[in-house]
Design an enzyme around this catalytic site. Structure first.
Site, PDB file in Angstrom:
ATOM      1  N   PRO A 274     -11.422 -13.600  34.089  1.00  0.00           N
ATOM      2  CA  PRO A 274     -12.792 -13.320  34.518  1.00  0.00           C
ATOM      3  C   PRO A 274     -13.540 -14.630  34.733  1.00  0.00           C
ATOM      4  O   PRO A 274     -13.298 -15.614  34.036  1.00  0.00           O
ATOM      5  CB  PRO A 274     -13.382 -12.519  33.353  1.00  0.00           C
ATOM      6  CG  PRO A 274     -12.518 -12.826  32.186  1.00  0.00           C
ATOM      7  CD  PRO A 274     -11.165 -13.175  32.718  1.00  0.00           C
ATOM      8  N   HIS A 275     -14.392 -14.639  35.725  1.00  0.00           N
ATOM      9  CA  HIS A 275     -15.139 -15.860  36.018  1.00  0.00           C
ATOM     10  C   HIS A 275     -16.466 -15.500  36.652  1.00  0.00           C
ATOM     11  O   HIS A 275     -16.614 -14.437  37.248  1.00  0.00           O
ATOM     12  CB  HIS A 275     -14.333 -16.795  36.930  1.00  0.00           C
ATOM     13  CG  HIS A 275     -13.809 -16.139  38.162  1.00  0.00           C
ATOM     14  ND1 HIS A 275     -12.680 -15.347  38.160  1.00  0.00           N
ATOM     15  CD2 HIS A 275     -14.258 -16.142  39.426  1.00  0.00           C
ATOM     16  CE1 HIS A 275     -12.449 -14.900  39.375  1.00  0.00           C
ATOM     17  NE2 HIS A 275     -13.398 -15.361  40.169  1.00  0.00           N
ATOM     18  N   ALA A 276     -17.415 -16.405  36.491  1.00  0.00           N
ATOM     19  CA  ALA A 276     -18.762 -16.138  36.999  1.00  0.00           C
ATOM     20  C   ALA A 276     -19.490 -17.443  37.254  1.00  0.00           C
ATOM     21  O   ALA A 276     -19.223 -18.452  36.607  1.00  0.00           O
ATOM     22  CB  ALA A 276     -19.532 -15.298  35.985  1.00  0.00           C
TER      23      ALA A 276
END
Length: 154
Positions: free
Chosen positions: A65-67
């Protein structure tokens, strides 16, 4: 770039009984807040927003997951090893037990992509994943992740 640049020993956890992706994102955000000073609510919202575009489970029990968020100066990472694999909606439909989240400045551009590629390369190595799954101590997990990067650096 090395994983040691993205991680600190305090950004690594082993979690028990995580039963939902929402709870996992809360754990990731709590860890990011404690280790990197990120705003917990902003981190959760950013992870959920990115995940709504498509699952970040890349297969073989790994999720990335990345943001992008405001208020940080460089890409930061958080690693969580789950005691029990979680149904994550991965591309191969396999449950996830190794999770490496990245938080990048909104305008990070190439830096974010390089970090994502580095983490992906590292966690695509079956030997690295086996070592991560065989250890529960956060200092050992940190050593495995950061040593692996050093051996592949050119």
């Amino acid at each position: 770039m090395e994983l040691a640049h993205l991680l600190t020993p305090g950004a690594i956890r082993v979690c028990n009984a995580v039963k939902s992706k929402k709870r996992l994102f809360q754990d990731l955000a709590e860890t990011a807040a404690a280790a990197h000073g990120l705003d917990e609510a902003v981190a959760i919202d950013a992870l959920q927003e990115r995940e709504s575009l498509g699952p970040t489970g890349v297969g073989h029990g790994v999720a990335l997951p990345h943001a992008r968020i405001d208020g940080i100066e460089r890409v930061r990472g958080v690693f969580i090893r789950l005691d029990r694999p979680l149904d994550y909606g991965s591309v191969d439909r396999a449950p996830v037990d190794l999770v490496f989240a990245l938080f990048a400045p909104r305008d990070a551009g190439v830096e974010h992509l390089k970090a994502l590629a580095l983490v992906s390369r590292t966690l695509r190595d079956p030997a690295v994943c086996a070592k991560l799954r065989a250890n529960e101590e956060t200092d050992k997990l940190f050593a495995i992740l950061t040593q692996q990067t050093d051996t592949k650096a050119a």
